[in-house]
Design a protein around this motif. Structure first.
Motif, PDB file in Angstrom:
ATOM      1  N   HIS A  50       4.924  26.908 -43.001  1.00 37.74           N
ATOM      2  CA  HIS A  50       4.631  28.073 -42.109  1.00 37.74           C
ATOM      3  C   HIS A  50       3.311  28.513 -42.036  1.00 37.74           C
ATOM      4  O   HIS A  50       2.797  28.806 -43.121  1.00 37.74           O
ATOM      5  CB  HIS A  50       5.681  29.240 -42.309  1.00 37.74           C
ATOM      6  CG  HIS A  50       7.062  28.841 -41.976  1.00 37.74           C
ATOM      7  ND1 HIS A  50       7.679  29.177 -40.739  1.00 37.74           N
ATOM      8  CD2 HIS A  50       7.808  28.729 -42.962  1.00 37.74           C
ATOM      9  CE1 HIS A  50       8.795  28.720 -40.986  1.00 37.74           C
ATOM     10  NE2 HIS A  50       9.078  28.155 -42.160  1.00 37.74           N
ATOM     11  N   HIS A  51       2.749  28.299 -41.097  1.00 35.32           N
ATOM     12  CA  HIS A  51       1.016  28.609 -40.717  1.00 35.32           C
ATOM     13  C   HIS A  51       0.718  29.275 -39.488  1.00 35.32           C
ATOM     14  O   HIS A  51       1.395  28.797 -38.499  1.00 35.32           O
ATOM     15  CB  HIS A  51       0.372  27.551 -41.361  1.00 35.32           C
ATOM     16  CG  HIS A  51       0.477  26.401 -40.677  1.00 35.32           C
ATOM     17  ND1 HIS A  51       1.451  25.515 -40.386  1.00 35.32           N
ATOM     18  CD2 HIS A  51      -0.270  25.816 -39.570  1.00 35.32           C
ATOM     19  CE1 HIS A  51       1.343  24.595 -39.512  1.00 35.32           C
ATOM     20  NE2 HIS A  51       0.211  24.647 -39.135  1.00 35.32           N
ATOM     21  N   ARG A  52      -0.412  29.652 -39.424  1.00 33.14           N
ATOM     22  CA  ARG A  52      -0.876  30.306 -38.166  1.00 33.14           C
ATOM     23  C   ARG A  52      -2.404  30.978 -38.629  1.00 33.14           C
ATOM     24  O   ARG A  52      -2.528  31.441 -39.396  1.00 33.14           O
ATOM     25  CB  ARG A  52      -0.129  31.116 -37.376  1.00 33.14           C
ATOM     26  CG  ARG A  52      -0.033  32.337 -37.919  1.00 33.14           C
ATOM     27  CD  ARG A  52       1.048  33.294 -37.109  1.00 33.14           C
ATOM     28  NE  ARG A  52       1.522  34.436 -37.833  1.00 33.14           N
ATOM     29  CZ  ARG A  52       1.063  35.892 -37.407  1.00 33.14           C
ATOM     30  NH1 ARG A  52       0.826  35.742 -36.143  1.00 33.14           N
ATOM     31  NH2 ARG A  52       1.423  36.881 -37.973  1.00 33.14           N
ATOM     32  N   PHE A  53      -3.037  31.025 -37.221  1.00 28.89           N
ATOM     33  CA  PHE A  53      -4.500  31.656 -37.456  1.00 28.89           C
ATOM     34  C   PHE A  53      -3.996  33.017 -36.765  1.00 28.89           C
ATOM     35  O   PHE A  53      -3.468  33.219 -35.906  1.00 28.89           O
ATOM     36  CB  PHE A  53      -5.411  30.913 -36.642  1.00 28.89           C
ATOM     37  CG  PHE A  53      -5.919  29.464 -37.102  1.00 28.89           C
ATOM     38  CD1 PHE A  53      -6.594  29.284 -38.178  1.00 28.89           C
ATOM     39  CD2 PHE A  53      -5.343  28.399 -36.585  1.00 28.89           C
ATOM     40  CE1 PHE A  53      -7.138  28.154 -38.543  1.00 28.89           C
ATOM     41  CE2 PHE A  53      -5.390  26.963 -37.245  1.00 28.89           C
ATOM     42  CZ  PHE A  53      -6.568  27.017 -38.201  1.00 28.89           C
ATOM     43  N   VAL A  54      -4.592  33.956 -37.460  1.00 27.32           N
ATOM     44  CA  VAL A  54      -4.435  35.376 -37.145  1.00 27.32           C
ATOM     45  C   VAL A  54      -6.054  36.083 -37.027  1.00 27.32           C
ATOM     46  O   VAL A  54      -6.981  35.440 -37.664  1.00 27.32           O
ATOM     47  CB  VAL A  54      -3.553  36.170 -37.826  1.00 27.32           C
ATOM     48  CG1 VAL A  54      -2.178  35.588 -37.810  1.00 27.32           C
ATOM     49  CG2 VAL A  54      -3.983  36.074 -39.321  1.00 27.32           C
ATOM     50  N   ASP A  55      -6.051  37.111 -36.163  1.00 24.14           N
ATOM     51  CA  ASP A  55      -7.341  37.790 -36.138  1.00 24.14           C
ATOM     52  C   ASP A  55      -8.565  37.182 -35.951  1.00 24.14           C
ATOM     53  O   ASP A  55      -9.762  37.422 -36.487  1.00 24.14           O
ATOM     54  CB  ASP A  55      -7.494  38.799 -37.583  1.00 24.14           C
ATOM     55  CG  ASP A  55      -6.139  39.752 -37.485  1.00 24.14           C
ATOM     56  OD1 ASP A  55      -5.688  40.396 -36.623  1.00 24.14           O
ATOM     57  OD2 ASP A  55      -5.981  39.904 -38.871  1.00 24.14           O
ATOM     58  N   PHE A  56      -8.415  36.106 -35.040  1.00 21.27           N
ATOM     59  CA  PHE A  56      -9.474  35.356 -34.791  1.00 21.27           C
ATOM     60  C   PHE A  56     -10.460  35.665 -33.743  1.00 21.27           C
ATOM     61  O   PHE A  56      -9.946  36.204 -32.858  1.00 21.27           O
ATOM     62  CB  PHE A  56      -9.301  33.831 -34.684  1.00 21.27           C
ATOM     63  CG  PHE A  56      -8.154  33.498 -33.523  1.00 21.27           C
ATOM     64  CD1 PHE A  56      -8.312  33.407 -32.224  1.00 21.27           C
ATOM     65  CD2 PHE A  56      -6.971  33.404 -34.015  1.00 21.27           C
ATOM     66  CE1 PHE A  56      -7.349  33.350 -31.454  1.00 21.27           C
ATOM     67  CE2 PHE A  56      -5.772  33.264 -33.191  1.00 21.27           C
ATOM     68  CZ  PHE A  56      -6.188  33.306 -31.671  1.00 21.27           C
ATOM     69  N   THR A  57     -11.791  35.127 -33.640  1.00 24.22           N
ATOM     70  CA  THR A  57     -12.754  35.621 -32.774  1.00 24.22           C
ATOM     71  C   THR A  57     -12.451  34.794 -31.406  1.00 24.22           C
ATOM     72  O   THR A  57     -11.955  33.552 -31.466  1.00 24.22           O
ATOM     73  CB  THR A  57     -14.106  35.466 -33.214  1.00 24.22           C
ATOM     74  OG1 THR A  57     -14.297  34.038 -33.702  1.00 24.22           O
ATOM     75  CG2 THR A  57     -14.616  36.286 -34.256  1.00 24.22           C
ATOM     76  N   ALA A  58     -12.926  35.265 -30.403  1.00 28.42           N
ATOM     77  CA  ALA A  58     -12.913  34.736 -29.016  1.00 28.42           C
ATOM     78  C   ALA A  58     -13.452  33.431 -29.229  1.00 28.42           C
ATOM     79  O   ALA A  58     -12.929  32.557 -27.949  1.00 28.42           O
ATOM     80  CB  ALA A  58     -13.440  35.601 -28.146  1.00 28.42           C
ATOM     81  N   ASP A  59     -14.456  32.896 -29.768  1.00 27.08           N
ATOM     82  CA  ASP A  59     -15.034  31.673 -29.787  1.00 27.08           C
ATOM     83  C   ASP A  59     -14.176  30.519 -30.844  1.00 27.08           C
ATOM     84  O   ASP A  59     -14.785  29.606 -30.904  1.00 27.08           O
ATOM     85  CB  ASP A  59     -16.559  31.907 -29.858  1.00 27.08           C
ATOM     86  CG  ASP A  59     -16.942  32.380 -31.365  1.00 27.08           C
ATOM     87  OD1 ASP A  59     -15.900  32.922 -32.175  1.00 27.08           O
ATOM     88  OD2 ASP A  59     -17.780  32.140 -32.080  1.00 27.08           O
TER      89      ASP A  59
END
Length: 84
Positions: A50-59
């Protein structure tokens, strides 16, 4: 190339994968643990994790590389990666 907008809703994959962060920054969550990432980081995820990107910038954007058989390579879950 993967560039989610607002939220990363991916689910576990059947193959091992490698992420190469092209731009942006944020946090990567894998199996309940979070680590920061920035451009040029490389992240390994074993099949089924299980994985995901979080709190990432708009770019934020990332190259995604899938390989191998379903279920992943033997011993891949213990492979060293950055940040997890």
């Amino acid at each position: 190339m993967y560039a989610p907008v607002g939220e990363d809703t991916q689910t576990p994959h059947k193959q091992d994968e490698l992420y190469v962060i092209v731009s942006g920054s944020g946090s990567f969550e894998k199996e309940g643990e979070r680590q920061p990432f920035t451009a040029n980081d490389v992240i390994f995820v074993a099949a089924g994790e299980h994985h995901r990107f979080v709190d990432f910038t708009a770019d934020f954007s990332v190259w995604v590389i899938f390989w191998g058989a379903e279920g992943g390579e033997p011993g891949a879950a213990s492979a060293v990666s950055k940040p997890l």
